[in-house]
Design an enzyme around this catalytic site. Structure first.
Site, mmCIF file in Angstrom:
data_model
loop_
_atom_site.group_PDB
_atom_site.id
_atom_site.type_symbol
_atom_site.label_atom_id
_atom_site.label_comp_id
_atom_site.label_asym_id
_atom_site.label_seq_id
_atom_site.Cartn_x
_atom_site.Cartn_y
_atom_site.Cartn_z
ATOM 1 N N ASP A 146 0.751 -1.293 0.179
ATOM 2 C CA ASP A 146 -0.145 0.096 -0.036
ATOM 3 C C ASP A 146 0.965 1.322 -0.119
ATOM 4 O O ASP A 146 2.074 1.268 0.293
ATOM 5 C CB ASP A 146 -0.906 -0.032 1.226
ATOM 6 N N GLU A 197 2.745 4.633 -4.032
ATOM 7 C CA GLU A 197 2.799 5.591 -5.277
ATOM 8 C C GLU A 197 3.933 6.462 -5.632
ATOM 9 O O GLU A 197 4.038 6.743 -6.668
ATOM 10 C CB GLU A 197 1.503 6.733 -4.970
ATOM 11 N N ASP A 251 -85.188 -16.119 -13.218
ATOM 12 C CA ASP A 251 -84.907 -17.603 -13.382
ATOM 13 C C ASP A 251 -84.992 -18.082 -14.833
ATOM 14 O O ASP A 251 -85.420 -17.324 -15.786
ATOM 15 C CB ASP A 251 -85.864 -18.579 -12.535
ATOM 16 N N GLU A 260 -80.853 -18.777 -18.875
ATOM 17 C CA GLU A 260 -79.655 -19.144 -19.412
ATOM 18 C C GLU A 260 -79.406 -18.710 -20.703
ATOM 19 O O GLU A 260 -78.360 -18.785 -21.335
ATOM 20 C CB GLU A 260 -79.679 -20.759 -19.088
ATOM 21 N N ASP A 273 -81.229 -26.325 -9.020
ATOM 22 C CA ASP A 273 -82.120 -27.607 -8.618
ATOM 23 C C ASP A 273 -81.231 -28.746 -8.474
ATOM 24 O O ASP A 273 -81.397 -30.005 -9.114
ATOM 25 C CB ASP A 273 -83.222 -27.689 -9.950
#
Length: 1569
Positions: free
Chosen positions: A394, A397, A1317, A1320, A1422
């Site tokens: 380290d 430099e 009723d 359908e 039903d």
């Protein structure tokens, strides 16, 4: 940034002499008369052009009259070889002013052109400019670059090694840049071999200007066909990178201020304890004695001599730090002083003294061989005292805390040159040594930037002496060209900030260009305290740095993973991704071998692989490991969704193995707190090894391969393997010859193949042409197309081949012939596979072969609000039988991100407008989903076409339709999807055996029909919605908004297939994530459930078969005397004359008075309008088709419009059909006049059916069979078209006249609710009177799997070609809207009810569609008095809760048949808790007082419980109405099944802890509440 002062054409040099060719040679340049800039310029310059290789050119500019400094590089020597004979370049000269052009021979493109500006050449200022072929410039370091690609807008970057936190000119000096010329991949690189302070200016021309203050201009130009080739050329020239020891690829921990060895050990132990993969522990300068090299603190680190042994015992390594400066007095310094190894002042004798952490220091001159010897000896001494495994150097430099020296620096042109590059500090020696200081290599002025490189050379030599034959571990702060040959580099003392996290990636990639692949930033930041989120994201990314080290300084808080808590998200995430790193270490190690032998990059820019895609040229936040692993981190705080680029290749998610169907585009990736983006590239094989917590332990574990297949189902890869630490060529040779003997007996035991289109049915292992016994286990996930082979025993170093047998498993068969009559011949005619060898009875014999559906997607466009694509039929792979089933060739796809939890995708005919469902949904006017908050991601799969939807939080794919079934024709649309788990609920209305669907090859038809509940018989409603539960408990919902006849098939893949006979494919997905939230989101989409009146929650009685009104009166009195709660009493069609609406039988003359009487007691009365046939026959449960002789049993208890008398009478219309055989029937006459009925297409003729009303003036012979009675006695009936606006007005008028009779006010009935009723719609003849006219519509080419499939769609209803009219006036076929008939009737009915009564009321409808629950409740039809109908009623209620119809219930005790005492008693107990609680039947009495006193007591008790809890139920209904919550839910017993005692008369009720249930004392009806 544009300069105001610039050169004129009079500056520079002219070409004076040289070869008469444009090949290599020596040229001389004469200076043009012009002022000098910074010192006297050389009058004559020599240019040497060397064609060193076909891809490398050297251009060296020197002063022939003076000796200039030249870099004494340890690897790059004088060129001695002959000129290449096949250069990829040629030269072109401009004579005056001089300029040189380098031209790429293959294209004629000029890639290096100095004619843009003059050459300046003086002793302390040298400048040259060159035009470059593009603005794609990368490299030039070391700096803190914010992007990988340089900004050429007048940017200048200085190069001069400096010890500082990341900013401008940093520790390394690399005067190399790479330029990508264009999208062909052609690239060039330029390297200036010069170590003096310099700067490089980038300008928009595009051009590059080099300015240096000494030495020579020594350029090397590299050419490549790709960026990667240029890097290989450059790195091979400056020196191939060192191959790190295997352990160096493990995770590493460091901290500058542990304080003591005890603290270091505590850190080690706590990170071991969390199971963190972790190989290397550092000590920093705090372990030294006064921060001096080769010392240790004998107090705080007294046991440091034994620390390596402590780590090695757990197979971990120990690395120490060595700063480059030495203080005094101590023995290392004294021995160096004796040998005169220091950098000297300008006199060349006096050691230069600077200042660093030890105090005043001297600086070893590593260019001095004596110093190198001294350095080696100090290493040896210290290693004997403190054993270690690696070195980190380290501050090399060289760094000093004071400018120059303690004596200052002289005022010379070396320390203060005429021109100073734009370095971050001034003067140049601000953080270093005086530039006139002297080393063996020369003045610091010339060699400053070589200091770290020279120290690394000396250190590597010293380490080699310590461990001969073993690779060294060396990490250096300061680097130069070729430093990668010596070791690795970390990116300096960065800050714990998000900016530095982002900017580390460009630096990482740059050092790959510089030939230093072993590189990484300090994870979590070196300076400052890292917040948890920042450190967590950095640990995720850092797990994929080639050098993965977490390090920080003394002023920072501990940031090792365990410091954040053993169970923290950071720890779990770090452990997870480090385990992935260790899993991939064989791959990473092989990449380093490639770098070591060929110069490849390891952390690789996307543009190196995908240079043809301009988007990759400026990608900064993503990178690759080698060619195959794409790494996409999160680099911003508080973000879970990021923008990422997916290059043009096949990609697979690393963890799931599922394919990512994006490519060559930017997309959004959902990466929550614990996730990083990792994708494997198709076409590559990745060697892996089961991870452990150290590399040594991992290397003993079984190995494996991940095979990621490309579009062609191919992949290649390689593995380099050796002992992980030996130096030299031995390891390379042993592997290269494929006879490497692995000491641990390693085996490849697992093979993971991604993207395998078909399932592997068998695998045979072969070696030397012989079959090898292999006890492996083979699995295949069809949804992800991932095959896993476990239990292989393939010895590393031996040769094997695996032979695969691919095919389609039974569970993966998608039915290619769902129509009836499949045969081998018809199957193969469709282009499919016929195979009768199956494992189950419902497995299709005829199935698709592979996943190709013939369609592909193109022009895919994503946006924040959705996506679009064109879907094109590329190949008609499956023959069609009719024009109606011929696939449409061009389709459109629209994906809309409506909300964060809601998306829609719609597939339609882009050329022709097709029918779309006219049901309004609750959608925002514009998409509201947020890119960040969205719960999902959508991918459009290109080939074969598909749509994939993925839950972001878990990565679970919840929809994936890239399957062979997809087709889109006029009358046959089919699409399949993989399911994330076999947990599916919904679809209706059909009787289901269980709430959760059985996926073992079951098909369910959906088409509204007057059909009592029966196994696989489509009934009254049409609900194409399902909820899917995922493996982790998350849930989602899917609605197909299509109203044509359809069926859905489940298969154990798990997968489901939709088939419909018209319309478009319009899907809506809600993401929950809880099941309850799915329902809430779904009902938000289709409409919240209606809020019933409070009285409608009371108990209700009805029967078809009352003899007269006196019987009803007696029943009400009996219920009151028995004190059994009762709110609503019905009368069925018995009271009518001739079953004609608005008539009264003589047997019921007292009914109006009865209604008034019971209302005065707080009850409500529901009256039915319509006729029925009395029936004593019973259907057989489970019969697929009811025999025609029993046909009348299908119509009992129907067609009812309920009207409330006085306070709460409900009047019931039996069915919507209107008798057309009456001479004076105002309802019909007004209907014809107002044009309200369904007609034949393009005609005014009405479509007539037959329903209940008898012909006038006939006597019905009840002894005749049902069909004969219908033929002889039933009147014609016209069907109102409730889509028409006129019909709604007519409907309102007819009902209003019941409410306010304009002819006789005494007959006015003030109803409060309506029951509709048989809508359908039902017909007693199949089709219409006289039959249907369009067979193609009534018997479509594909007939969905409905009950009575062979009878066609018109069975029990009207003809499909009947024409209706939408509110906007457009015509529509009944074929398309049949399933909407009841839906269209429901809202107008509720509107009329509320307009007339001014109250909330209630509507109950039999036929439903998504959103019907907004206006009505529903009873389950039903049913039959049977035990299997009792339990199935619970399933039906829960399903209708999913469908958004909370007010539902079954006929208590059953409608058909006669219940036993026990059955009816149990049903009363259950029915008391139906939301809609009604006892209704068509036979003898089954009301609570019809049995005995015990039954009455049982009924009273359970109904009183219901009434006590009505405030709670009413609140639930409100929550359903407001929030969409369910009323009925499935519950368990503390996550287990439990047996409870249940004697007759007792029902088990349990109150959940944590809840408050409001109650009220019960009364006989809700009026008394």
């Amino acid at each position: 940034g544009v300069p105001w002062c610039f050169f004129s054409s009079e500056h520079g040099y002219r070409l004076e002499s040289g070869p008469h060719t444009t090949t290599q040679g020596t040229f001389f340049l004469r200076r043009l008369p012009s002022p000098s800039l910074f010192g006297a310029a050389a009058d004559l310059v020599r240019l040497q052009a060397q064609f060193q290789s076909s891809a490398r050119l050297r251009l060296q500019f020197t002063d022939p009259k003076k000796q200039q400094f030249e870099v004494p590089h340890d690897h790059i020597g004088p060129f001695s070889g002959p000129a290449t004979s096949d250069p990829k370049y040629r030269l072109k000269f401009q004579e005056n002013p001089f300029g040189i052009q380098v031209i790429r021979a293959s294209t004629g493109k000029v890639i290096f052109d100095t004619t843009i500006g003059p050459l300046v050449f003086s002793e302390q200022f040298l400048q040259i400019s060159t035009r470059i072929p593009s603005s794609n410039v990368y490299g030039l370091g070391e700096h803190l670059h914010r992007s990988f690609r340089h900004d050429l807008h007048w940017k200048t970057w200085p190069l001069f090694s400096r010890h500082a936190a990341p900013s401008a000119n940093l520790a390394g000096v690399h005067a190399f840049f790479l330029c990508l010329e264009d999208n062909s991949g052609a690239s060039m690189g330029v390297f200036l071999m010069n170590s003096n302070a310099m700067e490089v200016a980038l300008t928009p021309a595009p051009a590059v200007t080099f300015r240096t203050i000494g030495g020579i201009l020594d350029f090397y130009i590299f050419l490549g066909d790709t960026p990667e080739q240029v890097v290989q050329e450059y790195v091979q020239f400056i020196g191939l990178p060192a191959l790190p020891p295997y352990w160096a690829l493990g995770f590493q921990l460091s901290h500058r201020s542990y304080g003591s060895l005890d603290e270091v050990k505590a850190v080690v132990e706590r990170n071991r304890a969390i199971g963190l993969p972790y190989d290397v522990q550092y000590t920093d300068i705090d372990a030294m004695d006064g921060c001096k090299d080769f010392t240790y603190d004998k107090i705080k680190f007294h046991d440091l001599p034994n620390f390596r042994e402590f780590l090695n015992a757990a197979e971990q390594k120990f690395v120490i730090v060595l700063p480059m400066a030495d203080g005094s007095p101590y023995r290392t310094f004294e021995r160096g002083q004796e040998k005169r190894v220091w950098v000297n002042e300008s006199d060349g004798v006096t050691p230069l003294i600077g200042e660093a952490r030890p105090g005043q220091v001297v600086f070893p001159d590593f260019s001095n061989p004596v110093c190198v010897e001294w350095w080696e000896q100090e290493f040896q001494r210290f290693h004997e005292l403190i054993p270690y495994d690696g070195i980190w150097i380290d501050m090399n430099e060289a760094a000093s805390f004071i400018p120059g020296s303690t004596r200052g620096c002289t005022d010379s042109t070396w320390n203060f040159p005429p021109y100073t590059p734009r370095v971050a500090d001034w003067p140049l020696f601000r953080r270093s040594l005086c530039l006139d200081a002297v080393q063996s290599w020369g003045r610091q002025y010339d060699v400053h930037s070589l200091y770290g490189h020279s120290m690394a050379l000396a250190t590597l030599r010293a380490l080699g002496r310590l461990s001969p034959g073993r690779r060294s571990f060396l990490v250096s702060g300061s680097t130069f060209a070729g430093s990668g040959r010596l070791g690795g580099h970390w990116l300096g003392d960065n800050a714990a900030t998000w900016d530095h996290l982002r900017w580390a990636t460009p630096a990482l990639l740059e050092f790959g260009l510089f030939g230093i692949p072993y590189v990484g930033a300090a994870i979590c930041g070196s300076l400052g305290a890292a917040p948890e989120e920042l450190c967590r994201r950095w640990m995720q990314l850092g797990a994929f740095y080639p050098l993965a080290r977490n390090h920080n300084h003394e002023s920072s808080t501990p940031q090792d993973p365990a410091a954040f808590g053993a169970n923290s998200v950071l720890v779990n995430s770090s452990r997870h991704y480090l385990s992935i790193r260790y899993h991939l270490l064989p791959y990473l190690y092989s990449l380093f071998y490639r770098a070591h032998t060929r110069g490849d990059t390891v952390a690789r820019p996307l543009l190196h692989e995908f240079y043809a895609e301009e988007a990759t040229w400026d990608v900064n936040g993503q990178f690759l490991w080698g060619p195959g692993l794409l790494i996409t981190p999160v680099l911003e705080p508080g973000v879970e969704v990021i923008s990422a680029y997916i290059p043009d290749a096949v990609w697979y998610e690393y963890e799931s193995g599922s394919r990512l169907w994006m490519r060559k585009q930017w997309t959004h990736l959902y990466l929550p707190a614990d996730k990083l983006g990792l994708h494997l590239r198709g076409g590559h094989i990745f060697p892996v090894q089961h991870p452990a917590t150290t590399t040594a332990a991992s290397r003993r574990n079984p190995m494996g391969l991940i095979v990621a297949l490309d579009e062609n189902q191919e992949a290649t890869g390689e593995l380099f393997w050796d002992d992980g630490e030996s130096a030299g060529e031995t390891a390379t040779l042993s592997v290269a010859h494929n006879n490497f003997s692995e000491p641990h007996g390693l085996e490849f035991q697992e093979l993971r193949v991604l993207g395998l289109w078909q399932a592997p049915l068998a695998i045979t292992v072969m070696s030397s042409d012989a079959t090898v016994p292999s006890p492996h286990n083979l699995t295949y996930d069809a949804a992800t197309q991932v095959a896993i082979v476990q239990g292989l025993r393939l010895r590393l170093g031996q040769s094997y081949s695996l032979h695969w047998t691919l095919g389609t498993r039974d569970s993966d068969r998608f039915d290619c012939h769902p129509a009836e009559g499949a045969s081998r011949e018809s199957c193969e005619h469709l282009g499919c596979i016929w195979n009768e060898n199956t494992s189950g009875i419902r497995v299709p014999y005829c199935h698709y072969n592979g996943s190709d559906n013939g369609y592909s997607a193109s022009d895919i466009r994503y946006s924040p609000t959705g996506a679009t694509a064109t879907v094109t039929l590329e190949r008609r792979g499956h023959a069609s039988t009719t024009a109606a089933t011929t696939p449409i060739e061009t389709l459109g796809l629209e994906v809309t991100f409506h909300m964060d939890h809601l998306l829609q995708f719609k597939i339609y005919d882009s050329a022709t407008q097709r029918y779309e469902v006219p049901v309004p949904l609750s959608l925002p006017g514009t998409p509201q989903a947020s890119v960040q908050r969205r719960l999902y991601d959508v991918t459009i799969q290109e080939r074969p076409f598909g749509v994939q939807v993925r839950r972001r939080s878990s990565g679970t794919v919840i929809w994936d339709s890239q399957l062979p079934t997809f087709t889109f024709s006029d009358q046959f649309l089919q699409i399949s999807t993989h399911l994330p788990a076999p947990f599916v609920f919904g679809f209706g209305e059909t009787e289901h055996d269980a709430f959760r669907h059985n996926l073992d090859w079951h098909t369910w038809g959906m088409f509204t029909r007057d059909q009592p509940p029966g196994y696989k018989l489509n009934s009254y409603g049409f609900q194409p919605f399902y909820m899917g539960l995922e493996k982790d408990g998350n849930a989602h919902g899917v609605l197909l908004l299509n109203s044509n006849a359809m069926d859905v098939t489940f298969q154990p893949t798990p997968a489901l297939t939709y088939r419909t006979v018209g319309g478009i494919l319009d899907f809506y997905l809600v993401l929950g994530p809880t099941p309850e939230e799915v329902v809430q989101e779904y009902t938000e989409l289709v409409g919240r459930p209606v809020m019933p009146a409070y009285w409608a929650l009371g108990f209700q009685l009805c029967r078809y078969g009352y003899e007269n009104d006196a019987e009803i009166a007696q029943l009400v009195n009996d219920m009151n005397r028995a004190q059994i709660p009762l709110d609503v009493q019905y009368a069925d069609i018995d009271y009518m004359e001739r079953q004609l609406d608005f008539t009264l039988s003589p047997r019921f003359q007292g009914l109006p008075e009865l209604v008034q009487r019971i209302q005065s007691n707080g009850m409500r009365f529901i009256l039915i309008l319509g006729g029925k046939v009395r029936n004593e026959l019973r259907p057989h449960p489970g019969d697929d088709v009811i025999p025609k002789r029993d046909f009348k049993t299908l119509y009992l208890g129907q067609k009812k419009l309920k009207l409330r008398i006085k306070r709460q009478l409900i009047f019931e219309f039996q069915d919507p059909a209107i008798s057309a055989n009456e001479t004076n029937y105002p309802a019909y006459d007004r209907g014809v006049q107002q044009d309200v009925f369904i007609k034949w297409p393009d005609s005014d003729d009405l479509v007539y059916a037959k329903v209940w009303p008898d012909l006038p003036n006939v006597v019905v012979n009840d002894s005749l069979d049902w069909d004969t009675q219908v033929e002889l006695y039933r009147a014609f009936a016209a069907m109102p078209d409730f889509f028409r606006n006129s019909t709604k007005d007519w409907w309102a008028q007819e009902i209003a006249e019941v409410y306010e009779n304009p002819r006789n006010s005494s007959l006015s009935i003030k109803f409060d609710g309506l029951w509709i009723d048989m809508n359908e719609p039902s017909s007693f003849v199949h089709g219409t009177i006289g039959g249907c006219r369009d067979r193609n519509l009534n018997f479509p080419p594909y007939m969905p799997q409905l009950g009575s499939r062979s009878e066609g769609l018109s069975f029990k209803t009207v003809c499909m070609e009947g024409q209706q009219q939408l509110p906007d006036g457009s015509p529509v076929r009944h074929y398309d809207v049949h399933n909407l008939y009841g839906w269209a009737q429901t809202k107008p009915t509720l509107d009329i009810l509320r307009n007339l009564t001014g109250e909330r009321g209630i509507v109950v409808t039999r036929s439903t569609f998504p959103s019907s629950g907004r206006w009505a409740g529903h009873w389950l039809g039903d049913n039959t008095a049977a035990w299997n109908q009792l339990d199935k009623s619970i399933i039906g209620m829960m399903e209708f809760s999913l469908f958004g119809i909370s007010y539902s219930g079954a006929d208590i005790c059953g409608f058909f048949g006669e219940p036993s005492y026990e059955l009816c008693a149990r049903w009363m107990e259950l029915g008391a808790f139906y939301p809609y609680s009604r006892n209704h039947n068509g036979n003898k009495r089954q009301d609570p007082v019809a049995w005995n006193s015990t039954f009455a007591d049982l009924s009273r008790a359970v109904l009183q419980l219901r009434y006590r809890l009505l405030p709670h139920l009413y609140t639930l209904m409100l929550q359903a109405h407001v929030r969409g919550s369910t009323v009925d839910e499935e519950v368990g017993f503390r996550r287990q099944f439990q047996n409870f005692p249940a004697p007759l008369g007792h029902i088990n009720l349990h109150v959940r802890g944590g809840h408050i249930l409001p109650q009220q004392l019960p009364a006989n009806n809700t009026w008394f509440r």
